[in-house]
Design a protein around this motif. Structure first.
Motif, PDB file in Angstrom:
ATOM      1  N   THR A   1      -5.594  -0.634 -26.921  1.00  0.00           N
ATOM      2  CA  THR A   1      -5.264   0.108 -25.742  1.00  0.00           C
ATOM      3  C   THR A   1      -6.764   0.775 -25.252  1.00  0.00           C
ATOM      4  O   THR A   1      -7.579   1.088 -26.240  1.00  0.00           O
ATOM      5  N   LEU A   2      -7.060   0.650 -24.024  1.00  0.00           N
ATOM      6  CA  LEU A   2      -8.010   1.317 -23.460  1.00  0.00           C
ATOM      7  C   LEU A   2      -7.756   2.278 -22.304  1.00  0.00           C
ATOM      8  O   LEU A   2      -7.022   1.804 -21.305  1.00  0.00           O
ATOM      9  N   LEU A   3      -8.119   3.550 -22.434  1.00  0.00           N
ATOM     10  CA  LEU A   3      -7.609   4.665 -21.622  1.00  0.00           C
ATOM     11  C   LEU A   3      -8.680   5.242 -20.869  1.00  0.00           C
ATOM     12  O   LEU A   3      -9.525   5.586 -21.945  1.00  0.00           O
ATOM     13  N   LEU A   4      -8.779   5.449 -19.824  1.00  0.00           N
ATOM     14  CA  LEU A   4     -10.183   6.281 -19.148  1.00  0.00           C
ATOM     15  C   LEU A   4      -9.650   7.244 -18.349  1.00  0.00           C
ATOM     16  O   LEU A   4      -8.452   7.224 -17.854  1.00  0.00           O
ATOM     17  N   SER A   5     -10.316   8.329 -18.031  1.00  0.00           N
ATOM     18  CA  SER A   5     -10.141   9.435 -16.933  1.00  0.00           C
ATOM     19  C   SER A   5     -11.574   9.813 -16.792  1.00  0.00           C
ATOM     20  O   SER A   5     -12.186  10.169 -17.311  1.00  0.00           O
ATOM     21  N   ASN A   6     -11.632  10.019 -15.286  1.00  0.00           N
ATOM     22  CA  ASN A   6     -12.929  10.357 -14.704  1.00  0.00           C
ATOM     23  C   ASN A   6     -14.221   9.798 -15.551  1.00  0.00           C
ATOM     24  O   ASN A   6     -15.220  10.402 -15.890  1.00  0.00           O
ATOM     25  N   ASN A   7     -14.051   8.433 -15.615  1.00  0.00           N
ATOM     26  CA  ASN A   7     -15.231   7.688 -15.877  1.00  0.00           C
ATOM     27  C   ASN A   7     -15.227   7.902 -17.561  1.00  0.00           C
ATOM     28  O   ASN A   7     -16.630   7.751 -18.087  1.00  0.00           O
ATOM     29  N   THR A   8     -14.624   8.600 -18.256  1.00  0.00           N
ATOM     30  CA  THR A   8     -14.704   8.945 -19.633  1.00  0.00           C
ATOM     31  C   THR A   8     -13.441   8.104 -20.326  1.00  0.00           C
ATOM     32  O   THR A   8     -12.674   8.097 -20.101  1.00  0.00           O
ATOM     33  N   VAL A   9     -14.064   7.547 -21.504  1.00  0.00           N
ATOM     34  CA  VAL A   9     -13.195   6.514 -22.502  1.00  0.00           C
ATOM     35  C   VAL A   9     -12.328   7.705 -23.192  1.00  0.00           C
ATOM     36  O   VAL A   9     -12.984   8.669 -23.827  1.00  0.00           O
ATOM     37  N   LEU A  10     -11.068   7.842 -23.184  1.00  0.00           N
ATOM     38  CA  LEU A  10     -10.223   8.697 -23.751  1.00  0.00           C
ATOM     39  C   LEU A  10      -9.902   8.291 -25.012  1.00  0.00           C
ATOM     40  O   LEU A  10      -9.677   8.840 -26.020  1.00  0.00           O
ATOM     41  N   LEU A  11      -9.485   6.953 -24.921  1.00  0.00           N
ATOM     42  CA  LEU A  11      -8.930   5.980 -26.138  1.00  0.00           C
ATOM     43  C   LEU A  11      -9.340   4.566 -26.152  1.00  0.00           C
ATOM     44  O   LEU A  11      -9.396   4.103 -24.922  1.00  0.00           O
ATOM     45  N   ASP A  12      -9.798   4.161 -27.103  1.00  0.00           N
ATOM     46  CA  ASP A  12     -10.240   2.468 -27.240  1.00  0.00           C
ATOM     47  C   ASP A  12     -10.023   2.004 -28.454  1.00  0.00           C
ATOM     48  O   ASP A  12     -10.730   2.134 -29.344  1.00  0.00           O
ATOM     49  N   GLN A  13      -8.641   1.938 -28.940  1.00  0.00           N
ATOM     50  CA  GLN A  13      -8.279   1.694 -30.340  1.00  0.00           C
ATOM     51  C   GLN A  13      -6.687   1.122 -30.152  1.00  0.00           C
ATOM     52  O   GLN A  13      -5.980   1.274 -29.010  1.00  0.00           O
ATOM     53  N   ALA A  14      -6.355   0.294 -31.031  1.00  0.00           N
ATOM     54  CA  ALA A  14      -4.983  -0.159 -31.038  1.00  0.00           C
ATOM     55  C   ALA A  14      -4.026   1.152 -31.384  1.00  0.00           C
ATOM     56  O   ALA A  14      -4.368   1.762 -32.426  1.00  0.00           O
ATOM     57  N   VAL A  15      -2.890   1.289 -30.626  1.00  0.00           N
ATOM     58  CA  VAL A  15      -2.043   2.222 -31.101  1.00  0.00           C
ATOM     59  C   VAL A  15      -0.480   1.667 -31.139  1.00  0.00           C
ATOM     60  O   VAL A  15      -0.465   0.443 -30.454  1.00  0.00           O
ATOM     61  N   PRO A  16       0.280   2.108 -31.727  1.00  0.00           N
ATOM     62  CA  PRO A  16       1.679   1.593 -31.799  1.00  0.00           C
ATOM     63  C   PRO A  16       2.422   1.840 -30.292  1.00  0.00           C
ATOM     64  O   PRO A  16       2.100   2.681 -29.547  1.00  0.00           O
TER      65      PRO A  16
END
Length: 169
Positions: A121-136
């Motif tokens: 998973t890769l989640l960004l908000s306002n050009n900021t990485v919130l999450l960059d890892q595998a999640v269930p």
């Protein structure tokens, strides 16, 4: 089996907020600088919902999948989705249908083994990485219900004219 009541409730609250903004009389309230307008928020939600449906469907069909929200942040893509759906009412209809699909797919269809499948998973908000890892997969769905949808419902309600915001308190 996953309880989808929180997801259904979160979609209902988002759609209520979208209807409130649409019914406020200002069909295109101007957001603060750098923020999205109501249609852009709804287009973003349709893209996030579609990505979640895609991830669920891939896991249910034993296919590899990833979850990446960058397309749902792209202004051209948001404008294209708005045009394809016909604007605010069409976006709300699409979200309503996606909510039904997600609740159906997330609940009785998925096994526990599928719900714990790790999704890169890769989640960004306002050009900021919130999450960059595998999640269930379960965490993607609960994150939608607990954070993503409520956050956008608040964002929508903040677009109401000042008088409508204070009257609704």
């Amino acid at each position: 089996m996953m309880d989808t009541a929180p997801l259904r409730d979160a979609y209902r609250a988002l759609l209520d907020a979208a209807a409130t903004v649409a019914d406020s009389g200002d069909t295109s309230p101007v957001p603060p600088s750098g923020e999205w307008n109501a249609d852009q928020i709804l287009a973003h939600v349709t893209l996030i919902s579609a990505a979640t449906i895609t991830a669920i469907s891939a896991i249910a069909s034993a296919a590899n999948t990833t979850y990446d929200n960058r397309t749902a942040l792209d202004n051209w893509t948001l404008a294209h989705v708005i045009a394809l759906t016909g604007g605010n009412a069409g976006l709300r209809d699409r979200i309503r249908l996606q909510a039904d699909a997600l609740c159906t797919l997330s609940g009785p269809m998925l096994t526990e083994a599928e719900l714990v499948t790790l999704v890169p998973t890769l989640l960004l908000s306002n050009n900021t990485v919130l999450l960059d890892q595998a999640v269930p997969l379960r965490d993607l769905i609960t994150g939608l219900a607990e954070q993503e949808l409520p956050g956008h419902a608040k964002q929508l309600l903040a677009l109401r004219p000042e008088g409508a915001r204070t009257a609704g308190r």
